[in-house]
Design a protein around this motif. Structure first.
Motif, PDB file in Angstrom:
ATOM      1  N   TYR A  43      -3.879   2.116  -9.430  1.00  0.00           N
ATOM      2  CA  TYR A  43      -2.533   1.548  -9.428  1.00  0.00           C
ATOM      3  C   TYR A  43      -1.687   2.153  -8.312  1.00  0.00           C
ATOM      4  O   TYR A  43      -0.842   1.502  -7.725  1.00  0.00           O
ATOM      5  CB  TYR A  43      -1.850   1.786 -10.775  1.00  0.00           C
ATOM      6  CG  TYR A  43      -2.608   1.166 -11.921  1.00  0.00           C
ATOM      7  CD1 TYR A  43      -2.667  -0.218 -12.077  1.00  0.00           C
ATOM      8  CD2 TYR A  43      -3.288   1.965 -12.830  1.00  0.00           C
ATOM      9  CE1 TYR A  43      -3.371  -0.789 -13.108  1.00  0.00           C
ATOM     10  CE2 TYR A  43      -4.000   1.403 -13.871  1.00  0.00           C
ATOM     11  CZ  TYR A  43      -4.033   0.022 -14.005  1.00  0.00           C
ATOM     12  OH  TYR A  43      -4.735  -0.541 -15.021  1.00  0.00           O
ATOM     13  N   ARG A  45      -2.749   3.157  -5.390  1.00  0.00           N
ATOM     14  CA  ARG A  45      -3.129   2.581  -4.095  1.00  0.00           C
ATOM     15  C   ARG A  45      -2.677   1.131  -3.948  1.00  0.00           C
ATOM     16  O   ARG A  45      -2.481   0.656  -2.844  1.00  0.00           O
ATOM     17  CB  ARG A  45      -4.640   2.679  -3.911  1.00  0.00           C
ATOM     18  CG  ARG A  45      -5.054   4.080  -3.520  1.00  0.00           C
ATOM     19  CD  ARG A  45      -6.541   4.207  -3.308  1.00  0.00           C
ATOM     20  NE  ARG A  45      -7.032   5.086  -4.379  1.00  0.00           N
ATOM     21  CZ  ARG A  45      -8.034   4.819  -5.172  1.00  0.00           C
ATOM     22  NH1 ARG A  45      -8.730   3.733  -5.034  1.00  0.00           N
ATOM     23  NH2 ARG A  45      -8.378   5.658  -6.112  1.00  0.00           N
ATOM     24  N   SER A  46      -2.474   0.458  -5.055  1.00  0.00           N
ATOM     25  CA  SER A  46      -2.122  -0.962  -4.956  1.00  0.00           C
ATOM     26  C   SER A  46      -0.613  -1.201  -4.812  1.00  0.00           C
ATOM     27  O   SER A  46      -0.210  -2.293  -4.431  1.00  0.00           O
ATOM     28  CB  SER A  46      -2.655  -1.719  -6.180  1.00  0.00           C
ATOM     29  OG  SER A  46      -2.019  -1.260  -7.345  1.00  0.00           O
TER      30      SER A  46
END
Length: 197
Positions: A43, A45-46
């Motif tokens: 989450y 990295r997104s």
């Protein structure tokens, strides 16, 4: 961390010093570790905002840790040398160059501590211009002073070999109180085995 208040204690009615270093370092390490764990999350990295905030806080906490690492050493050295130089007129007279150097360090360190006392928040330390460089310079100056003090004590030991039986603090107390036999007397038993004090 914006509201994390430093634990300050009044030292000899002169300046407030930071205490509770262990708690401070533990909190810094815990939060830095938490940021590292968050970075491994999918989450994290997104969502770009998480990455930006995470990197910002990781940078701040790393800088704060580096500053506090230097600060604890500077404070410890300052307390040691302050006791020596402000506690004895003899030491000041016998080491005038180191006394002058220490007066300069003392003024700068006390000024820094007064500044942090007025706003005792951990993150405020990062707002002090050139803090890391200042702390490193003070640290280096005090290392030089301590080396000169060590050389002076070694000279005293060479002049009177019984001084080798004393630690630096005891020897400094004897030298600093040479004109007061009552303060020297407790140390005689350490230098001469057959004397009971």
């Amino acid at each position: 961390w914006m509201k994390e208040e430093l634990d300050l204690v009044l030292y000899q009615n002169r300046v407030r010093l930071i205490r509770g270093w262990d708690d401070l370092f533990n909190a810094l390490d815990d939060h830095t570790g938490g940021l590292v764990l968050m970075r491994s999350s999918p989450y994290y990295r997104s969502v770009r905002e998480f990455q930006e905030d995470g990197n910002l806080w990781e940078d701040r906490l790393t800088k704060l840790r580096a500053a506090f690492d230097a600060w604890i050493d500077v404070q410890r050295r300052w307390v040691y040398l302050e006791g020596i130089f402000f506690g004895s007129a003899d030491i000041k007279a016998q080491l005038p160059a180191e006394w002058s150097r220490f007066k300069s360090v003392d003024g700068e360190f006390v000024s820094l501590m007064r500044r942090i006392s007025s706003r005792p928040y951990a993150m405020e330390a990062l707002n002090i211009e050139n803090l890391q460089r200042t702390l490193e310079r003070l640290q280096n100056l005090m290392v030089v002073i301590q080396k000169a003090l060590g050389a002076y004590l070694e000279k005293q030991r060479n002049d009177f070999s019984r001084f080798y039986f004393l630690g630096d603090d005891d020897l400094l107390e004897i030298i600093g109180n040479a004109s007061e036999p009552g303060k020297v007397l407790p140390h005689l038993g350490k230098m001469f085995a057959s004397i009971a004090t």
